[in-house]
Scaffold this motif. Sequence first.
Motif, PDB file in Angstrom:
ATOM      1  N   MET A 178      39.540  55.862  52.923  1.00  0.00           N
ATOM      2  CA  MET A 178      38.637  54.727  52.738  1.00  0.00           C
ATOM      3  C   MET A 178      37.647  54.926  51.597  1.00  0.00           C
ATOM      4  SD  MET A 178      39.737  52.445  54.733  1.00  0.00           S
ATOM      5  CE  MET A 178      38.474  51.278  54.279  1.00  0.00           C
ATOM      6  N   VAL A 179      37.196  56.164  51.401  1.00  0.00           N
ATOM      7  CA  VAL A 179      36.185  56.419  50.374  1.00  0.00           C
ATOM      8  C   VAL A 179      36.714  57.379  49.315  1.00  0.00           C
ATOM      9  CG1 VAL A 179      33.783  57.145  49.988  1.00  0.00           C
ATOM     10  CG2 VAL A 179      34.382  56.011  52.106  1.00  0.00           C
ATOM     11  N   GLY A 180      37.955  57.289  48.992  1.00  0.00           N
ATOM     12  CA  GLY A 180      38.479  58.120  47.913  1.00  0.00           C
ATOM     13  C   GLY A 180      39.621  59.002  48.333  1.00  0.00           C
ATOM     14  N   GLU A 181      39.513  60.254  47.964  1.00  0.00           N
ATOM     15  CA  GLU A 181      40.636  61.170  48.162  1.00  0.00           C
ATOM     16  C   GLU A 181      40.454  62.128  49.319  1.00  0.00           C
ATOM     17  OE1 GLU A 181      43.415  60.475  46.551  1.00  0.00           O
ATOM     18  OE2 GLU A 181      42.167  58.831  45.817  1.00  0.00           O
ATOM     19  N   ARG A 182      39.383  61.939  50.103  1.00  0.00           N
ATOM     20  CA  ARG A 182      39.221  62.815  51.264  1.00  0.00           C
ATOM     21  C   ARG A 182      38.783  62.012  52.482  1.00  0.00           C
ATOM     22  NH1 ARG A 182      33.916  64.416  52.201  1.00  0.00           N
ATOM     23  NH2 ARG A 182      32.481  63.695  50.603  1.00  0.00           N
ATOM     24  N   PHE A 183      39.123  62.524  53.634  1.00  0.00           N
ATOM     25  CA  PHE A 183      38.783  61.924  54.917  1.00  0.00           C
ATOM     26  C   PHE A 183      37.268  61.962  55.115  1.00  0.00           C
ATOM     27  CE2 PHE A 183      38.118  62.468  59.522  1.00  0.00           C
ATOM     28  CZ  PHE A 183      38.810  61.379  60.008  1.00  0.00           C
ATOM     29  N   THR A 184      36.697  60.812  55.534  1.00  0.00           N
ATOM     30  CA  THR A 184      35.258  60.749  55.814  1.00  0.00           C
ATOM     31  C   THR A 184      35.033  59.982  57.114  1.00  0.00           C
ATOM     32  OG1 THR A 184      34.865  58.642  54.681  1.00  0.00           O
ATOM     33  CG2 THR A 184      34.721  60.659  53.325  1.00  0.00           C
ATOM     34  N   VAL A 185      33.778  59.848  57.493  1.00  0.00           N
ATOM     35  CA  VAL A 185      33.430  59.099  58.701  1.00  0.00           C
ATOM     36  C   VAL A 185      33.907  57.657  58.622  1.00  0.00           C
ATOM     37  CG1 VAL A 185      31.457  60.533  59.326  1.00  0.00           C
ATOM     38  CG2 VAL A 185      31.101  58.562  57.846  1.00  0.00           C
ATOM     39  N   ALA A 186      34.081  57.120  57.437  1.00  0.00           N
ATOM     40  CA  ALA A 186      34.515  55.720  57.293  1.00  0.00           C
ATOM     41  C   ALA A 186      35.935  55.512  57.806  1.00  0.00           C
ATOM     42  CB  ALA A 186      34.424  55.284  55.835  1.00  0.00           C
ATOM     43  N   ASP A 187      36.755  56.546  57.771  1.00  0.00           N
ATOM     44  CA  ASP A 187      38.140  56.410  58.214  1.00  0.00           C
ATOM     45  C   ASP A 187      38.248  56.265  59.735  1.00  0.00           C
ATOM     46  OD1 ASP A 187      39.848  56.852  55.699  1.00  0.00           O
ATOM     47  OD2 ASP A 187      38.386  58.483  55.612  1.00  0.00           O
ATOM     48  N   ILE A 188      37.298  56.794  60.468  1.00  0.00           N
ATOM     49  CA  ILE A 188      37.404  56.829  61.929  1.00  0.00           C
ATOM     50  C   ILE A 188      37.353  55.439  62.568  1.00  0.00           C
ATOM     51  CG2 ILE A 188      36.344  57.698  64.053  1.00  0.00           C
ATOM     52  CD1 ILE A 188      35.503  60.178  62.329  1.00  0.00           C
ATOM     53  N   PRO A 189      36.324  54.632  62.335  1.00  0.00           N
ATOM     54  CA  PRO A 189      36.312  53.320  62.992  1.00  0.00           C
ATOM     55  C   PRO A 189      37.419  52.389  62.502  1.00  0.00           C
ATOM     56  CG  PRO A 189      34.429  53.514  61.520  1.00  0.00           C
ATOM     57  CD  PRO A 189      35.087  54.861  61.587  1.00  0.00           C
ATOM     58  N   ILE A 190      37.777  52.502  61.230  1.00  0.00           N
ATOM     59  CA  ILE A 190      38.877  51.678  60.721  1.00  0.00           C
ATOM     60  C   ILE A 190      40.178  52.090  61.405  1.00  0.00           C
ATOM     61  CG2 ILE A 190      40.174  50.950  58.680  1.00  0.00           C
ATOM     62  CD1 ILE A 190      37.367  49.976  58.402  1.00  0.00           C
ATOM     63  N   ALA A 191      40.405  53.397  61.554  1.00  0.00           N
ATOM     64  CA  ALA A 191      41.625  53.871  62.213  1.00  0.00           C
ATOM     65  C   ALA A 191      41.686  53.404  63.663  1.00  0.00           C
ATOM     66  CB  ALA A 191      41.708  55.398  62.143  1.00  0.00           C
ATOM     67  N   CYS A 192      40.567  53.397  64.352  1.00  0.00           N
ATOM     68  CA  CYS A 192      40.553  52.905  65.738  1.00  0.00           C
ATOM     69  C   CYS A 192      40.933  51.426  65.783  1.00  0.00           C
ATOM     70  CB  CYS A 192      39.182  53.129  66.368  1.00  0.00           C
ATOM     71  SG  CYS A 192      38.814  54.867  66.629  1.00  0.00           S
ATOM     72  N   GLU A 193      40.439  50.665  64.839  1.00  0.00           N
ATOM     73  CA  GLU A 193      40.767  49.236  64.782  1.00  0.00           C
ATOM     74  C   GLU A 193      42.241  49.027  64.448  1.00  0.00           C
ATOM     75  OE1 GLU A 193      39.445  45.628  65.674  1.00  0.00           O
ATOM     76  OE2 GLU A 193      37.933  47.159  65.305  1.00  0.00           O
ATOM     77  N   ILE A 194      42.760  49.814  63.522  1.00  0.00           N
ATOM     78  CA  ILE A 194      44.167  49.699  63.152  1.00  0.00           C
ATOM     79  C   ILE A 194      45.056  50.112  64.327  1.00  0.00           C
ATOM     80  CG2 ILE A 194      45.984  50.566  61.608  1.00  0.00           C
ATOM     81  CD1 ILE A 194      43.883  48.552  60.366  1.00  0.00           C
ATOM     82  N   HIS A 195      44.648  51.131  65.047  1.00  0.00           N
ATOM     83  CA  HIS A 195      45.392  51.547  66.240  1.00  0.00           C
ATOM     84  C   HIS A 195      45.519  50.382  67.216  1.00  0.00           C
ATOM     85  CE1 HIS A 195      46.711  53.840  69.682  1.00  0.00           C
ATOM     86  NE2 HIS A 195      45.653  53.424  70.362  1.00  0.00           N
ATOM     87  N   ARG A 196      44.425  49.695  67.438  1.00  0.00           N
ATOM     88  CA  ARG A 196      44.447  48.550  68.350  1.00  0.00           C
ATOM     89  C   ARG A 196      45.335  47.445  67.791  1.00  0.00           C
ATOM     90  NH1 ARG A 196      39.059  45.475  70.447  1.00  0.00           N
ATOM     91  NH2 ARG A 196      39.205  44.366  68.497  1.00  0.00           N
ATOM     92  N   TRP A 197      45.216  47.157  66.509  1.00  0.00           N
ATOM     93  CA  TRP A 197      46.000  46.096  65.861  1.00  0.00           C
ATOM     94  C   TRP A 197      47.495  46.396  65.940  1.00  0.00           C
ATOM     95  CZ3 TRP A 197      45.977  41.299  64.518  1.00  0.00           C
ATOM     96  CH2 TRP A 197      46.824  40.814  63.535  1.00  0.00           C
ATOM     97  N   PHE A 198      47.875  47.623  65.607  1.00  0.00           N
ATOM     98  CA  PHE A 198      49.290  47.996  65.643  1.00  0.00           C
ATOM     99  C   PHE A 198      49.845  47.996  67.068  1.00  0.00           C
ATOM    100  CE2 PHE A 198      49.703  50.586  61.428  1.00  0.00           C
ATOM    101  CZ  PHE A 198      49.496  49.436  60.706  1.00  0.00           C
ATOM    102  N   GLY A 199      48.996  48.162  68.056  1.00  0.00           N
ATOM    103  CA  GLY A 199      49.443  48.199  69.440  1.00  0.00           C
ATOM    104  C   GLY A 199      49.607  46.847  70.089  1.00  0.00           C
ATOM    105  N   LEU A 200      49.153  45.791  69.437  1.00  0.00           N
ATOM    106  CA  LEU A 200      49.257  44.463  70.034  1.00  0.00           C
ATOM    107  C   LEU A 200      50.701  43.948  69.980  1.00  0.00           C
ATOM    108  CD1 LEU A 200      46.043  42.682  68.713  1.00  0.00           C
ATOM    109  CD2 LEU A 200      46.451  43.640  70.983  1.00  0.00           C
ATOM    110  N   PRO A 201      51.137  43.304  71.053  1.00  0.00           N
ATOM    111  CA  PRO A 201      52.512  42.792  71.093  1.00  0.00           C
ATOM    112  C   PRO A 201      52.651  41.476  70.330  1.00  0.00           C
ATOM    113  CG  PRO A 201      51.393  42.279  73.140  1.00  0.00           C
ATOM    114  CD  PRO A 201      50.439  43.102  72.315  1.00  0.00           C
ATOM    115  N   GLN A 202      52.687  41.597  69.004  1.00  0.00           N
ATOM    116  CA  GLN A 202      52.773  40.404  68.159  1.00  0.00           C
ATOM    117  C   GLN A 202      53.374  40.771  66.813  1.00  0.00           C
ATOM    118  OE1 GLN A 202      48.853  38.947  67.403  1.00  0.00           O
ATOM    119  NE2 GLN A 202      48.191  40.777  66.372  1.00  0.00           N
TER     120      GLN A 202
END
Length: 125
Positions: free
Chosen positions: A71-95
């Motif tokens: 999210m903020v360049g070439e290394r993992f940061t705190v910004a990746d965590i909440p976005i990843a949780c949201e993407i996890h939920r999105w990818f898990g929806l039956p649609q």
Amino acid sequence: MYPTDLRERFDAERWMDWQQTTLNPASRPGFWQLVRTPPEQRDAAAIAESNSAVEALMAVLDAHLAQRNFMVGERFTVADIPIACEIHRWFGLPQQRQSRPHIERWYDSIRARQASMGVLDMQLS
């Protein structure tokens, strides 16, 4: 994980705010309808509206991740965590959802991290 460079720090803050104030509110109605509401009581219009709003936001996110590994360049940061949780939920929806290759690549790299194992590989229920 919290960037020391001020430009990176505020970019991380920006993306965490975006997840909380834009992406999550757009996805919440669809999640509630598809996961928390009995099938016979679901509102198809609410699901479609939520899906449409999230797809537009996913296009923004995919374009952003086309330019960087995280999210903020070439290394993992705190910004990746909440976005990843949201993407996890999105990818898990039956649609149906559009393919987003840069989000998928990024999410796979997040899921491969030791700390996400046992969390991001859980199924929604």
